[in-house]
Design an enzyme around this catalytic site. Structure first.
Site, mmCIF file in Angstrom:
data_model
loop_
_atom_site.group_PDB
_atom_site.id
_atom_site.type_symbol
_atom_site.label_atom_id
_atom_site.label_comp_id
_atom_site.label_asym_id
_atom_site.label_seq_id
_atom_site.Cartn_x
_atom_site.Cartn_y
_atom_site.Cartn_z
ATOM 1 N N THR A 44 0.834 -1.448 -0.188
ATOM 2 C CA THR A 44 -0.007 -0.021 0.103
ATOM 3 C C THR A 44 0.888 1.260 0.025
ATOM 4 O OG1 THR A 44 -1.857 -1.044 1.083
ATOM 5 C CG2 THR A 44 -1.818 1.314 1.343
ATOM 6 N N GLY A 49 0.421 5.564 -8.665
ATOM 7 C CA GLY A 49 -0.295 6.010 -9.718
ATOM 8 C C GLY A 49 -1.488 6.766 -9.177
ATOM 9 N N GLU A 114 -4.481 6.344 -17.063
ATOM 10 C CA GLU A 114 -3.643 5.353 -16.934
ATOM 11 C C GLU A 114 -4.122 4.215 -18.046
ATOM 12 O OE1 GLU A 114 -3.446 3.712 -12.962
ATOM 13 O OE2 GLU A 114 -1.824 5.272 -12.380
ATOM 14 N N HIS A 238 4.078 -5.626 -14.298
ATOM 15 C CA HIS A 238 4.018 -4.061 -14.885
ATOM 16 C C HIS A 238 4.899 -3.941 -16.138
ATOM 17 C CE1 HIS A 238 3.823 0.161 -14.557
ATOM 18 N NE2 HIS A 238 2.868 0.342 -13.575
ATOM 19 N N ARG A 286 -2.053 -3.446 -19.432
ATOM 20 C CA ARG A 286 -0.800 -3.942 -18.826
ATOM 21 C C ARG A 286 -0.070 -5.114 -19.656
ATOM 22 N NH1 ARG A 286 -0.957 -2.467 -12.776
ATOM 23 N NH2 ARG A 286 -0.966 -0.230 -13.122
ATOM 24 N N HIS A 347 4.123 -7.534 -10.805
ATOM 25 C CA HIS A 347 3.566 -6.280 -10.000
ATOM 26 C C HIS A 347 2.464 -6.582 -9.122
ATOM 27 C CE1 HIS A 347 2.716 -2.189 -9.347
ATOM 28 N NE2 HIS A 347 1.456 -2.213 -10.121
ATOM 29 N N ARG A 382 -5.700 -7.233 -14.081
ATOM 30 C CA ARG A 382 -6.262 -6.116 -13.150
ATOM 31 C C ARG A 382 -6.058 -4.713 -13.885
ATOM 32 N NH1 ARG A 382 -4.020 -2.136 -9.768
ATOM 33 N NH2 ARG A 382 -1.966 -3.067 -9.881
HETATM 34 P P1 FAD Z 1 -0.316 -4.592 1.699
HETATM 35 O O1 FAD Z 1 -0.709 -3.380 1.631
HETATM 36 O O2 FAD Z 1 0.691 -5.291 0.907
HETATM 37 O O3 FAD Z 1 -0.391 -5.229 3.240
HETATM 38 C C1 FAD Z 1 0.195 -6.352 3.603
HETATM 39 C C2 FAD Z 1 -0.273 -6.597 5.093
HETATM 40 O O4 FAD Z 1 -0.006 -8.023 5.254
HETATM 41 C C3 FAD Z 1 1.361 -5.869 5.525
HETATM 42 O O5 FAD Z 1 1.225 -5.230 6.637
HETATM 43 C C4 FAD Z 1 2.091 -6.986 6.021
HETATM 44 O O6 FAD Z 1 2.998 -6.936 7.010
HETATM 45 C C5 FAD Z 1 1.096 -8.199 6.361
HETATM 46 N N1 FAD Z 1 1.656 -9.420 6.310
HETATM 47 C C6 FAD Z 1 1.726 -10.084 5.166
HETATM 48 N N2 FAD Z 1 2.213 -11.343 5.578
HETATM 49 C C7 FAD Z 1 2.199 -11.432 6.947
HETATM 50 C C8 FAD Z 1 2.385 -12.622 7.877
HETATM 51 N N3 FAD Z 1 2.754 -13.706 7.606
HETATM 52 N N4 FAD Z 1 2.085 -12.175 9.139
HETATM 53 C C9 FAD Z 1 1.819 -10.858 9.519
HETATM 54 N N5 FAD Z 1 1.490 -9.944 8.726
HETATM 55 C C10 FAD Z 1 1.838 -10.128 7.438
HETATM 56 N N6 FAD Z 1 -2.762 -0.298 -6.806
HETATM 57 C C11 FAD Z 1 -3.521 0.714 -7.132
HETATM 58 O O7 FAD Z 1 -4.859 0.889 -7.216
HETATM 59 N N7 FAD Z 1 -2.999 1.897 -7.269
HETATM 60 C C12 FAD Z 1 -1.421 2.185 -7.413
HETATM 61 O O8 FAD Z 1 -1.158 3.219 -7.729
HETATM 62 C C13 FAD Z 1 -0.673 1.019 -7.500
HETATM 63 N N8 FAD Z 1 0.707 1.381 -7.465
HETATM 64 C C14 FAD Z 1 1.300 0.072 -6.881
HETATM 65 C C15 FAD Z 1 2.866 0.330 -6.708
HETATM 66 C C16 FAD Z 1 3.729 -0.483 -6.561
HETATM 67 C C17 FAD Z 1 5.239 -0.389 -6.383
HETATM 68 C C18 FAD Z 1 3.033 -1.776 -6.014
HETATM 69 C C19 FAD Z 1 4.033 -3.025 -5.438
HETATM 70 C C20 FAD Z 1 1.632 -1.997 -6.075
HETATM 71 C C21 FAD Z 1 0.853 -0.937 -6.397
HETATM 72 N N9 FAD Z 1 -0.588 -1.151 -6.447
HETATM 73 C C22 FAD Z 1 -1.326 -0.356 -6.923
HETATM 74 C C23 FAD Z 1 -1.056 -2.368 -5.927
HETATM 75 C C24 FAD Z 1 -1.488 -2.044 -4.477
HETATM 76 O O9 FAD Z 1 -0.654 -1.153 -4.063
HETATM 77 C C25 FAD Z 1 -1.630 -3.327 -3.491
HETATM 78 O O10 FAD Z 1 -2.416 -4.314 -4.348
HETATM 79 C C26 FAD Z 1 -2.447 -2.777 -2.225
HETATM 80 O O11 FAD Z 1 -1.832 -1.791 -1.752
HETATM 81 C C27 FAD Z 1 -2.633 -4.151 -1.649
HETATM 82 O O12 FAD Z 1 -3.043 -3.976 -0.224
HETATM 83 P P2 FAD Z 1 -3.176 -5.054 0.707
HETATM 84 O O13 FAD Z 1 -4.005 -4.210 1.958
HETATM 85 O O14 FAD Z 1 -4.113 -5.969 0.273
HETATM 86 O O15 FAD Z 1 -1.624 -5.571 1.290
HETATM 87 C C1 SIN Z 2 1.188 2.656 -11.446
HETATM 88 O O1 SIN Z 2 1.330 3.734 -10.855
HETATM 89 O O2 SIN Z 2 1.460 2.489 -12.495
HETATM 90 C C2 SIN Z 2 0.395 1.365 -10.883
HETATM 91 C C3 SIN Z 2 -0.722 1.530 -10.701
HETATM 92 C C4 SIN Z 2 -1.352 0.095 -10.284
HETATM 93 O O3 SIN Z 2 -0.841 -0.717 -10.028
HETATM 94 O O4 SIN Z 2 -2.497 0.128 -10.320
#
Ligand code: FAD
Ligand code: SIN
Length: 529
Positions: A44, A49, A114, A238, A286, A347, A382
């Site tokens: 997160t 983006g 995007e 990505h 993508r 990604h 996605r």
């Molecule tokens: P995360 O934010 O990954 O959180 C996972 C949590 O689980 C963390 O707190 C971690 O510590 C915990 N955890 C994992 N395993 C364990 C364990 N075994 N024990 C305890 N805790 C654990 N999406 C968009 O919509 N827009 C964007 O612009 C975008 N840009 C991105 C850019 C990058 C570089 C990346 C990598 C991804 C991007 N994404 C984007 C995708 C998006 O960021 C993620 O899909 C989203 O943030 C996932 O959120 P989440 O809460 O599911 O998991």
């Molecule tokens: C990006 O900023 O290109 C990532 C956007 C996304 O993964 O949704």
């Protein structure tokens, strides 16, 4: 202070999905949130983006739904797509209330564009949206008296009916066993309901934009506990990760292409998307752009291609992409004057734990939200910026279902503590490092952007050998964070390869030379434990 080991609701993960669920539950319930490292170390905080939502009169829900379905190659669940898209404006409103400082323009929110979106509909905080979102959610969670945030606990396995002192046979999930990084001890966390919000499995691949902890822990834990896992072959690459010898996983946001960035072959100096998708060019979904780059790299023996935005006004580029601009400048690249070398990298994990519209998994008392899930939103690929959105909508959906059905979620019975009586300290940590690298390398080479059955079978063979080795290691030695992650990485790799072998067609992110056609009917891959 309340007992952090026994909450009403336990949430594993402190990213957008986990914290959204926590904030929606906390006025009524005692909530404990675990993170495997610091609270902000998930994907997160790395999001660049933005978040997609229909916010302008010229745009429509129907258009956002269609764009999502087109990117997803028809594998999406239309009802889920409608549910998420229609809830998007409200989710943004709530983030504004929490203090997320979205960019504004002319009195409204500034919307960027995007790939795959037919309108400008991405709200953002410059090019570091995720950081601002994580900060706002964390601030609110830290301030809530009913939320206990517990960093540095690495969940090992779900505690289920199998771990009850007096086995009930009901198959319920009662919490989780987790290693305390500081003490090295395994602790038991129990709750009436547990929400998996552990993010994706990007680190299964050698090159990934995802943070170090994206090792598919939630997917592997749910599978071992008996939940179905779906569409794991749909791994998103990505198109534009920075190519640099020092910095391996820095993303160049898709918004750079959205604002006019062009992809150029450094040998031919041609804008090569003309050959692959002349209509949508750099803004094709993508999977299309990543495959095009992969094809150019292979055809011309390149290390990278160029992403060029130097034809735009330098002040505009610096203003829109301050984080990327500064980062690149530090590496000697001035993006206002020269092109950026880029390659595709893993990604996003489109597949995951199968959930329904309320975030329920197959297992009683276990919910899931965010990247760990397969909700039906993304289908075979996605759409950009739909992922944070999914976290907000499903984080809230889980909370709503738990609150509405609290009477059916009785507290856990007595659960057995973790048993370490038959294991010793490892004397061969090198085994973990070796296997970790090996998995990520063969997944990149054999299960990447373009697949063949033969390569997938090679990967399956390697996985089988490693599975025996890791199981033997796990059975004899005390668990450590690295061992837990290795075990999960291997489990996830196995699920990806099995799913990829199962799908005998090319659709969205799953492209195989042996089955290049897309079958008339779109069917989810569902693996049953
Ligand atoms: P995360 O934010 O990954 O959180 C996972 C949590 O689980 C963390 O707190 C971690 O510590 C915990 N955890 C994992 N395993 C364990 C364990 N075994 N024990 C305890 N805790 C654990 N999406 C968009 O919509 N827009 C964007 O612009 C975008 N840009 C991105 C850019 C990058 C570089 C990346 C990598 C991804 C991007 N994404 C984007 C995708 C998006 O960021 C993620 O899909 C989203 O943030 C996932 O959120 P989440 O809460 O599911 O998991
Ligand atoms: C990006 O900023 O290109 C990532 C956007 C996304 O993964 O949704």
């Amino acid at each position: 202070m309340s007992d952090i080991r026994s909450a009403d609701v336990l949430i594993i993960g402190s990213g957008a999905a986990g914290l959204t669920a926590a904030l929606n539950l906390a006025d009524r319930f005692r909530v404990t949130v675990l993170a495997k490292g610091q609270l902000n170390e998930g994907s997160t905080a790395w999001a660049q983006g933005g978040i997609a939502a229909v916010l302008e009169p010229g745009d429509t829900f129907e258009s956002h739904i269609e764009d999502t379905m087109i990117a997803g190659a028809g594998l999406n669940d239309r009802a889920v797509v409608e549910f998420v898209v229609e809830n998007a404006p409200r989710a943004i409103e709530r983030l504004v209330e929490l203090g997320v400082p979205f960019n504004t323009e002319g009195g409204g929110l500034h919307l960027t564009r995007e790939g795959g979106h037919s309108h400008r509909r991405i709200v953002h905080v410059n090019d570091a949206t995720g950081w601002a979102v994580q900060e706002a959610l964390q601030r609110a969670a830290e301030a809530h008296p009913n939320i206990t945030l517990v960093p540095d606990r690495v969940a090992i396995d779900l505690a289920t009916s199998r771990h009850e002192e007096r086995y009930s046979g009901a198959g319920n999930v009662w919490g989780v066993y987790a290693v305390n990084r500081e003490s090295g001890h395994v602790e038991l966390f129990t709750a009436n309901a547990t929400i998996l919000a552990t993010g994706g499995a990007g680190r299964t691949y050698l090159f990934s934009t995802a943070p170090r902890g994206a090792t598919g822990d939630g997917i592997a834990m749910a599978w071992r506990a008996g939940a179905r896992i779906s569409n794991m072959e749909m791994m998103q690459f990505h198109p534009t990760c920075l190519y640099n010898v020092e910095v391996k996983n820095f993303l160049i946001t898709e918004a750079v292409r959205g604002e006019g960035g062009r992809l150029i072959n450094p040998t031919t100096h041609k804008r090569f998307m003309t050959y692959y998708d002349p209509e949508r060019m750099e803004l094709a979904p993508r999977d299309v752009v990543a495959r095009a780059i992969d094809a150019e790299i292979k055809r011309y023996g390149l290390d990278y291609v160029h992403l060029d935005i130097s034809h735009l006004d330098p002040a505009f580029v610096r203003g829109h992409f301050p984080t990327i601009y500064e980062k690149l400048l530090g590496l000697g690249i001035d993006m206002t004057r020269e092109p950026i070398p880029v390659v595709p990298a893993q990604h996003y994990t489109c597949g995951g734990v199968l959930i329904d519209r309320d975030g329920r998994t197959d297992l009683p008392h276990l919910y899931a939200a965010g990247e760990v899930t397969q909700s039906g939103l993304h289908g075979a690929n996605r759409l950009a910026s739909n992922s944070l959105l999914e976290c907000f909508v499903f984080g809230e959906a889980c909370a709503n279902h738990i609150a509405a059905n609290w009477a059916d979620l009785p507290p856990p019975p007595a659960i057995r503590p973790w048993d370490e009586s038959r294991v010793t300290h490892s004397d061969e940590e090198v085994v973990i490092k070796q296997n970790w690298t090996e998995i990520r390398r063969f997944m990149w080479n054999y299960v990447g952007i373009v697949r063949t059955t033969k390569r997938l079978e090679r990967a399956a063979h390697r996985i089988k050998l490693l599975t025996d080795e890791v199981a033997d290691y796990y059975g004899h030695f005390r668990v450590t964070p690295d061992l837990i992650e290795l075990r999960n990485l291997l489990q996830t790799a196995d699920l990806i390869v099995r799913s990829a072998l199962h799908r005998q067609e090319s659709r969205g992110l799953h492209y195989t030379l042996d089955y290049p056609e897309t079958l008339p009917e779109a069917v989810d891959t569902i693996l049953v434990p």
